[in-house]
Design a protein around this motif. Structure first.
Motif, PDB file in Angstrom:
ATOM      1  N   HIS A  64      -7.392   0.817  -5.546  1.00  0.00           N
ATOM      2  CA  HIS A  64      -8.831   1.311  -5.714  1.00  0.00           C
ATOM      3  C   HIS A  64      -9.744   0.234  -6.347  1.00  0.00           C
ATOM      4  O   HIS A  64      -9.742   0.046  -7.470  1.00  0.00           O
ATOM      5  CB  HIS A  64      -8.732   2.450  -6.602  1.00  0.00           C
ATOM      6  CG  HIS A  64     -10.034   3.284  -6.737  1.00  0.00           C
ATOM      7  ND1 HIS A  64     -10.054   4.678  -6.839  1.00  0.00           N
ATOM      8  CD2 HIS A  64     -11.202   3.043  -6.399  1.00  0.00           C
ATOM      9  CE1 HIS A  64     -11.355   5.183  -6.734  1.00  0.00           C
ATOM     10  NE2 HIS A  64     -12.078   3.981  -6.775  1.00  0.00           N
TER      11      HIS A  64
ATOM     12  N   HIS B 202     -13.828  -1.695  -5.642  1.00  0.00           N
ATOM     13  CA  HIS B 202     -15.081  -1.683  -4.743  1.00  0.00           C
ATOM     14  C   HIS B 202     -15.366  -3.241  -4.908  1.00  0.00           C
ATOM     15  O   HIS B 202     -15.855  -3.653  -5.861  1.00  0.00           O
ATOM     16  CB  HIS B 202     -16.404  -0.888  -5.795  1.00  0.00           C
ATOM     17  CG  HIS B 202     -15.823   0.388  -5.814  1.00  0.00           C
ATOM     18  ND1 HIS B 202     -16.315   1.534  -4.907  1.00  0.00           N
ATOM     19  CD2 HIS B 202     -14.815   0.944  -6.658  1.00  0.00           C
ATOM     20  CE1 HIS B 202     -15.732   2.654  -5.309  1.00  0.00           C
ATOM     21  NE2 HIS B 202     -14.981   2.520  -6.251  1.00  0.00           N
TER      22      HIS B 202
ATOM     23  N   MET C 269     -12.938   0.216  -1.155  1.00  0.00           N
ATOM     24  CA  MET C 269     -13.672   1.551  -0.919  1.00  0.00           C
ATOM     25  C   MET C 269     -14.830   1.307  -0.056  1.00  0.00           C
ATOM     26  O   MET C 269     -15.521   0.304  -0.158  1.00  0.00           O
ATOM     27  CB  MET C 269     -14.042   1.833  -2.398  1.00  0.00           C
ATOM     28  CG  MET C 269     -13.080   2.608  -3.177  1.00  0.00           C
ATOM     29  SD  MET C 269     -12.019   3.934  -2.320  1.00  0.00           S
ATOM     30  CE  MET C 269     -10.499   4.089  -3.004  1.00  0.00           C
TER      31      MET C 269
ATOM     32  N   LYS D 298     -11.682   7.930   2.725  1.00  0.00           N
ATOM     33  CA  LYS D 298     -11.968   8.258   1.346  1.00  0.00           C
ATOM     34  C   LYS D 298     -13.128   9.400   1.540  1.00  0.00           C
ATOM     35  O   LYS D 298     -14.246   9.237   2.216  1.00  0.00           O
ATOM     36  CB  LYS D 298     -12.625   6.947   0.521  1.00  0.00           C
ATOM     37  CG  LYS D 298     -13.094   7.246  -0.482  1.00  0.00           C
ATOM     38  CD  LYS D 298     -11.980   7.694  -1.868  1.00  0.00           C
ATOM     39  CE  LYS D 298     -12.745   7.859  -3.246  1.00  0.00           C
ATOM     40  NZ  LYS D 298     -13.008   6.799  -3.915  1.00  0.00           N
TER      41      LYS D 298
ATOM     42  N   HIS E 290      -8.455   8.571  -9.556  1.00  0.00           N
ATOM     43  CA  HIS E 290      -8.826   8.421 -11.037  1.00  0.00           C
ATOM     44  C   HIS E 290      -8.759   9.895 -11.480  1.00  0.00           C
ATOM     45  O   HIS E 290      -9.617  10.478 -12.031  1.00  0.00           O
ATOM     46  CB  HIS E 290      -9.919   7.456 -11.325  1.00  0.00           C
ATOM     47  CG  HIS E 290     -10.960   7.779 -10.223  1.00  0.00           C
ATOM     48  ND1 HIS E 290     -11.529   9.086  -9.734  1.00  0.00           N
ATOM     49  CD2 HIS E 290     -11.929   6.839  -9.555  1.00  0.00           C
ATOM     50  CE1 HIS E 290     -12.402   9.087  -8.918  1.00  0.00           C
ATOM     51  NE2 HIS E 290     -12.793   7.774  -8.912  1.00  0.00           N
TER      52      HIS E 290
ATOM     53  N   ASP F 162     -10.080   1.251  -9.895  1.00  0.00           N
ATOM     54  CA  ASP F 162     -11.359   1.597  -9.660  1.00  0.00           C
ATOM     55  C   ASP F 162     -12.263   0.609 -10.284  1.00  0.00           C
ATOM     56  O   ASP F 162     -13.401   0.749 -10.917  1.00  0.00           O
ATOM     57  CB  ASP F 162     -11.741   2.846 -10.380  1.00  0.00           C
ATOM     58  CG  ASP F 162     -13.085   3.508  -9.740  1.00  0.00           C
ATOM     59  OD1 ASP F 162     -13.684   3.055  -8.976  1.00  0.00           O
ATOM     60  OD2 ASP F 162     -13.568   4.333 -10.370  1.00  0.00           O
TER      61      ASP F 162
HETATM   62 ZN    ZN Z   1     -14.149   4.036  -7.021  1.00  0.00          ZN
END
Ligand code: ZN
Ligand code: NCD
Length: 380
Positions: free
Chosen positions: A13, A15, A45, A103, A176, A247
């Protein structure tokens, strides 16, 4: 120096912000930071600009990643709320096999990808199940299957997603997880045999609402930091947490200090030292770390093995995490000041030394973009 040798980690995960927000991060800087964190595969993502929601957007993103990445990259497609549902489903379904998964954002997030109505949600699960009836789900034996649906679903929305997954028998990955009620509901779903997996981030495991006052907006992300009781629930239910994933959501410090600070924190460089410190403190075993950072993400997303890929970590000398040491573009971490053990010294990817002593040695483009064979075949 006591050196620990690990397999390359998978961060399921991240970005990486390209295209659209490359001042925050790009495929080179984000994957270079990943190597510094002992991570040799990242799953990116779709909340970029444009969102990764059409065959063209996915192909364009794959080309950017192929030119710049220094570790391997899988790409999510994302459901968007700005198009008629026919477009949504026709948009990503033809390229579902080239994505690591679908997603869906159903809770508050950065960007415009949030889905808030049952109509599109229902259509997304139904059409994903129909696609899976053609292709199967991806496993090592079925590399051209499709991946799971991954959802950002907090609070009540979690129950909605679990139900849709159950009704359509679609593998569901909850990203998450941060609250006691959520992890306990997921535990119940697993006990009932639902096809559900989940992940927790280092910030939800190692920070809580008690840290918000000193972190300020550096401690603001979605889901927000939770109470110490919620954090305790994640640790009590470690056996329910399939994956640790960061994340990694880079935003510049200027943005974080502005009047409208975007939610999200960098993380790909600090996960391994934080987890190894927890191992050192007896909160985790090394086997639990490898299961959650290598074995489980590979199984859940059907990722290929990386031959001759190792991470060497100095686990002797404690050190302090610091903003200045971060290779990611924003150059800060919410864990600055924390004493840790576990410094990544060397990373070898497919037999080539790609990172050593703070320096990235890999050439841009030496990372592989996963699952793109079909795109090549369609073009050729
Ligand atoms: Zn995220
Ligand atoms: C993420 C981002 O910045 O892209 N932010 C965050 O606070 N986690 C979006 C997300 O994962 O919801």
């Amino acid at each position: 120096m006591t050196t620990l040798q690990l397999p390359g980690l998978i961060d399921a995960h991240v970005h990486l912000r390209e295209p659209g927000y490359t001042y925050k991060e790009d495929f080179y800087s984000g994957t270079a930071a990943a190597l510094a964190g002992g991570v040799t595969t990242v799953l990116d993502m779709p909340n970029t600009q444009p969102p990764t929601a059409t065959p063209d957007a996915l192909a364009a993103k794959a080309a950017l990643a192929a030119a710049k990445a220094v570790c391997d990259v899988g790409l999510f497609v994302g459901a968007v709320n700005t198009m008629p549902i026919q477009h949504v489903t026709d948009g990503y379904l033809p390229v579902a096999q080239q994505a690591c998964g679908l997603k869906i954002y159903v809770s508050e997030t950065f960007g415009s990808l949030r889905i808030e109505e049952l109509g599109p949600m229902h259509a997304l699960f139904r059409t994903w199940a129909e696609k899976a009836a053609e292709t199967g789900y991806r496993t090592p034996e079925n590399p051209s299957g499709i991946g799971p649906i991954a959802v950002h679903a907090e609070d009540m929305m979690l129950a909605v997603c679990l139900n849709l997954s159950h009704l359509y028998d679609v593998p569901l990955h909850i990203v998450h997880v941060s609250r006691r009620s959520e992890i306990e509901l997921i535990r119940r779903a697993k006990e009932r045999g639902l096809p559900v997996t989940c992940e927790a981030t280092p910030h939800h495991l190692f920070l809580s609402t008690e840290d918000v006052s000193h972190l300020g907006t550096r401690g603001d992300m979605r889901p927000k930091l939770a109470t110490p009781d919620d954090v305790a629930a994640l640790w009590e239910n470690l056996h329910v947490l399939d994956i640790f994933a960061t994340d990694h959501a880079p935003h510049t410090l200027t943005e974080k200090q502005s009047d409208a600070p975007p939610p999200g924190v960098p993380g790909v460089e600090t996960m391994l030292p934080l987890l190894l410190t927890a191992v050192d403190e007896g909160k985790l075993t090394l086997e639990q770390v490898i299961e959650r950072c290598v074995t489980a993400p590979r199984r859940i997303y059907g990722l290929p093995q990386q031959a001759d890929t190792t991470v060497q970590v100095d686990i002797e000398k404690p050190y302090t995490l610091a903003d200045a040491a971060q290779l990611c573009k924003p150059g800060w971490t919410p864990f600055a000041g924390r004493r840790v053990v576990g410094r990544v010294e060397r990373v070898t990817l497919r037999g080539r030394l790609v990172y050593e002593a703070g320096k990235v040695l890999a050439e841009p483009g030496s990372g592989q973009v996963l699952f793109q064979q079909k795109i090549g075949a369609n073009r050729g």
